[in-house]
Design an enzyme around this catalytic site. Sequence first.
Site, PDB file in Angstrom:
ATOM      1  N   ASP A   1       0.856  -1.187   0.000  1.00  0.00           N
ATOM      2  CA  ASP A   1       0.000   0.000   0.000  1.00  0.00           C
ATOM      3  C   ASP A   1       0.892   1.238   0.000  1.00  0.00           C
ATOM      4  O   ASP A   1       1.402   1.665   1.036  1.00  0.00           O
ATOM      5  CB  ASP A   1      -0.911  -0.005   1.228  1.00  0.00           C
ATOM      6  N   SER A   2       1.064   1.820  -1.184  1.00  0.00           N
ATOM      7  CA  SER A   2       1.889   3.025  -1.280  1.00  0.00           C
ATOM      8  C   SER A   2       1.193   4.248  -0.702  1.00  0.00           C
ATOM      9  O   SER A   2       1.823   5.291  -0.539  1.00  0.00           O
ATOM     10  CB  SER A   2       2.255   3.289  -2.747  1.00  0.00           C
TER      11      SER A   2
END
Length: 471
Positions: free
Chosen positions: A239-240
């Site tokens: 999850d950037s």
Amino acid sequence: MIVSVYCPSKDKHFSLDIGLDLLLQDFKALCSVECGVSVPQMKVFLNSQELLDNEKSLGSYNVRDNDMFLLQTAVLPQNLPSQATGSVPRIDFSKVKVPSRPTSGSSSQQAHSSQRPNMDDPATLRSWFLNSPHNLALLKERNPQLAEALISGDIQRFSTELGKIRDANMQAERERLELMNADPFDLEVQKKIAEAIEKKNIEENMNMAIEEAPESFGQVVMLWINLRVNGHHVKAFVDSGAQMTIMSTACADRCNIMRLVDRRWEGIAKGVGTQKIVGRIHLAQIQIEDVFLQCSFSILEDQPMDVLLGLDMLRRHLCVIDLRENSLIIGTTNTKTTFLSENELPSHGRLHDPTSNNESMNNDESSINKAILESKNDDAKNEEAEINKALLESAAEASKHDQGNEAPTSSAPAAKVPKSTTSGQASVNRDKVEQLVAMGFPRSAAENELRMTNGDVERAAVSLAMKNMSR
């Protein structure tokens, strides 16, 4: 297959059920009967190209289902015989192969789906949707409540939902008529006109998106990778958009790193919701493919995902999310790992509706319990209560003996335990090790798990079985 034919000179449009082995001259004869144009006067066009060779089959012209033929009327020379100018020539139809009526298949389904259903009959409308997968998929996307009532099989419920839609449509029509007859200079009327125009623009924008970018209405699988934490296999969510890398307390317990949690870093994690931060593990080793990396985790108390790789670790290791190759590239080591497909994801990470999600979670739980029971005893037909009772009795009996006593009997033959089984942080009871070995677990793993569970045989068996399931 079904093809459409249009004759501009006669202003006629009709459909024919033909086969690919039908010759062009026979196809012209069929069209002549339908539209009244003689075969010598007829020119057949497909995709703006004229079909000239009457001896060729339609399959050689790459005719496909639902193709449109155009019939043009040619002007015949004056010296042709008079019988050629008749409306319908005398043709022998005995050699024309008439295709059999399809009982099932794409053509029949398509013809059925093209018919307009009776909106006043809920049973007919429901049957039409069930026989048209495309329209049923659109209904699920645009009106999930009506689609759920349709699939449930309850006609009364479906009729009720359908009645609500009819009432809403009638109310909208009444409002539209009132708006047309109202004073256009009234401010309230102008406001309603502006709202109607806005709704119409939104509807047109959605229809355009359906035509140009239909994939935008679907769901995509999120990005997950395989990694190991302290030797334990974990599925991590990439999850950037997350600021920090987190781990659940359950995963930290399973990976035996809760002892490293610094509780001075307690707090509250805020995002879509709020969750309690138990503490922070400042440095832990993770393994992605064959590469070992250093990582820090914020431990969350109530977190469904085991591990979430946030932007802090992605930046630290110069990671690149390559969607073309469907992989995560680790810049510091110049290696990459492939993102997981949907069937490899945990139940909460898959694309399911809430009902199927709960069912999958229940199925997963029952399969894990079944695996645990099978690992506890070779006799898989025993009930779970009896097996738990037998394990508790054997554990109680084993605790009464000294390390030199013989191990209690089990369903598998017991092996001799070397004297080196007690080492490390705490001594391990050889009888309990023998019980786990008899269940089919490796001796070293059994010893380590007994140390972690403080000699609890049942907890150790459950933990070992779950680890085997996750591998």
